[in-house]
Design a protein around this motif. Structure first.
Motif, PDB file in Angstrom:
ATOM      1  N   GLU A  20     -42.426  31.444  37.308  1.00 14.55           N
ATOM      2  CA  GLU A  20     -41.922  31.475  35.924  1.00 14.55           C
ATOM      3  C   GLU A  20     -43.058  31.235  34.920  1.00 14.55           C
ATOM      4  O   GLU A  20     -43.103  31.882  33.864  1.00 14.55           O
ATOM      5  N   ARG A  23     -44.708  34.465  34.594  1.00 14.20           N
ATOM      6  CA  ARG A  23     -43.884  35.447  33.864  1.00 14.20           C
ATOM      7  C   ARG A  23     -43.954  35.227  32.353  1.00 14.20           C
ATOM      8  O   ARG A  23     -44.022  36.184  31.579  1.00 14.20           O
ATOM      9  N   GLU A  54     -31.592  33.004  43.676  1.00 16.80           N
ATOM     10  CA  GLU A  54     -32.918  33.454  43.270  1.00 16.80           C
ATOM     11  C   GLU A  54     -33.088  34.962  43.373  1.00 16.80           C
ATOM     12  O   GLU A  54     -33.650  35.600  42.481  1.00 16.80           O
ATOM     13  N   LYS A 300     -38.106  26.238  37.809  1.00 12.90           N
ATOM     14  CA  LYS A 300     -38.116  27.267  36.767  1.00 12.90           C
ATOM     15  C   LYS A 300     -37.921  26.625  35.382  1.00 12.90           C
ATOM     16  O   LYS A 300     -38.619  26.960  34.414  1.00 12.90           O
ATOM     17  N   ARG A 301     -37.007  25.679  35.343  1.00 14.16           N
ATOM     18  CA  ARG A 301     -36.766  24.994  34.068  1.00 14.16           C
ATOM     19  C   ARG A 301     -38.009  24.186  33.650  1.00 14.16           C
ATOM     20  O   ARG A 301     -38.401  24.174  32.475  1.00 14.16           O
ATOM     21  N   HIS A 304     -40.643  26.005  31.644  1.00 12.28           N
ATOM     22  CA  HIS A 304     -40.435  26.140  30.193  1.00 12.28           C
ATOM     23  C   HIS A 304     -40.802  24.848  29.460  1.00 12.28           C
ATOM     24  O   HIS A 304     -41.354  24.894  28.354  1.00 12.28           O
TER      25      HIS A 304
END
Ligand code: FAD
Length: 404
Positions: A20, A23, A54, A300-301, A304
């Motif tokens: 992530e 990305r 996923e 993934k979180r 961010h």
């Protein structure tokens, strides 16, 4: 050496975060993994199902681990295997040991995703002699699936969590026939239909029972059972210690990170920030234990949150409010500090109970209930409670009112 973001641990959480971060273009990512191959625990799980959340398809653990690795590499991450992080320092700066010796890696941010492990014999305080053949599920899976070895033929399995049944499946695949499953409590911990498996395989389950002592000089020859099976001797050639998970937090504790003794993982806020500036945590390190998919989603979180941190966009820690647990029935709850809304925020409290319980879970602040839900809960089962977007001021209190 230098990198933008260092990730410790190439399991679902670390690799999910790496993919992530790639990305969203957060910067160069270096993943450090002590094993020879990335993938974490799923790498030695010879069974499915992995990957629904996923990759929207069901796959075996090994394939899943390879897909996670490929996704992280496609995002531009460098994965350093055979390399162990031995210390964390301010900076952030990591001390590493690998094939080339000892060196340091500086990063602008670090994600710790070192996962979980099963409690050892010593942690479970099982007495007796010290023969070979006493191992946790992870070691069994590694021996059977990675090394093609069979460590015993007739072991006893201690525990009835989901992973205990995964251990039973591994035994079956390797031609191992366990003599019994032992559960300390009055119920099998895993949900049905897992509990039907021993019956199908002809393995008896002894409830309200524990292993008091292990016997054998070179190899295990038997165990002494206590409780409902009081004082009974059981012949076996191995002991499989399953479940009773603990966070893999030794590195953090040794480096001065603040640990929550209830969850066994680091104290975190809603962004996964730990007590050491620039360091974040995700996955099963946070608590024992969630599924691979849940750990991946947390990684993934965290990507961010880290991206926002690097751009100085996370809310200041001084706005965090403490979460206090006001019930003996709640074993742990996290995040332990509730932050205001922002990128990559945990939107829920995650908790576990200590015993089977029915009632209402309540989150209060300044004496007002701000979130509630009915629960019919068992130990080791996932429970969540929604958090308000903005925490306001004053400690949050989490309680569980049992139904009459
Ligand atoms: C025996 C066992 C069986 C399980 N079976 C299942 C299952 O069937 N299905 C399921 O969904 N979940 C299962 N789980 C839960 C499992 O932990 C999660 O599914 C998932 O692997 C958690 O991902 P993670 O990235 O948080 O941790 P992990 O997958 O544990 O990855 C952590 C990684 O960090 C590395 N590491 C740790 N310390 C260091 C260090 N100091 N330096 C460098 N690297 C380090 C480890 O080698 C490991 O590769 C099982 C767990 C165990 C222990």
């Amino acid at each position: 050496m230098q990198t933008d973001i260092a990730i410790i641990g190439a399991g679902p959480a670390g690799l999910g975060a790496a993919a992530e971060l790639g990305r969203i273009g957060a910067g160069h990512v270096t993943v450090i993994e002590r094993e020879q191959v990335p993938g974490g625990v799923p790498r030695h799980c010879g069974h499915s199902p992995f990957g629904m959340r996923e990759f929207h398809r069901i796959m075996g653990g090994k394939t899943y681990a390879a897909r996670l690795t490929a996704a992280a590499e496609a995002g531009g991450a460098t994965i350093m295997c055979n390399t162990t992080v031995t210390a964390l320092a301010d900076g952030p700066e990591l001390q590493l040991t690998g094939p080339e010796g000892t060196f340091t890696l500086s990063a602008r941010a670090v994600l710790i995703a070192t996962g979980t492990r099963e409690a050892s014999r010593v942690q479970r305080m099982i007495g007796g002699q010290k023969p070979g053949g006493v191992i946790p599920t992870g070691a069994l899976q590694g021996l059977v699936h990675l090394n093609k070895q069979v460590p015993f033929r007739r072991p006893v399995i201690l525990g009835t969590e989901l992973v205990s049944f995964s251990a039973l499946l591994t035994c079956r695949q390797a031609g191992i026939k366990p003599v019994a499953m032992i559960e300390q409590g009055p119920h099998v911990i895993a949900r049905s239909p897992a509990a039907l498996l021993p019956r199908v395989l002809g393995v008896p389950i002894h409830l309200n029972t524990n292993i008091a002592a292990i016997h054998g000089r070179e190899r295990v020859t038997g165990v002494t059972l206590t409780g409902a099976q009081g004082g009974r001797e059981l012949e076996c050639d191995g002991v499989l210690l399953t479940g009773a998970f603990r966070s893999e937090a030794a590195l953090l504790a040794a480096s001065g990170g603040v640990i929550d003794t209830a969850s066994t993982g680091p104290v975190v806020d809603s962004f996964g920030r730990i007590s050491m500036p620039g360091y974040f945590a995700a996955g099963n390190l946070l608590r024992p234990v969630e599924t691979a998919g849940a750990s991946w989603a947390e990684g993934k979180r965290a990507a961010h949150a880290i991206h926002a941190f690097l751009r100085d966009e996370l809310p200041d820690r001084s706005l965090n409010q403490t979460l206090t647990i006001a019930s003996d029935t709640i074993r742990y709850a996290l995040p332990q500090h509730i932050a205001p809304s922002g990128p990559g925020r945990h939107q829920q409290i995650l908790l576990r109970v200590t015993r089977p319980v029915k009632g209402e879970l309540r989150l209060s602040q300044n004496g007002q209930i701000i979130s509630r839900r009915r629960v019919n809960a068992m130990p080791e089962r996932r429970i969540t409670l929604d958090l308000p977007e903005q925490p306001g001021t004053g400690a949050f209190v989490l309680s569980l009112e049992e139904a009459a």
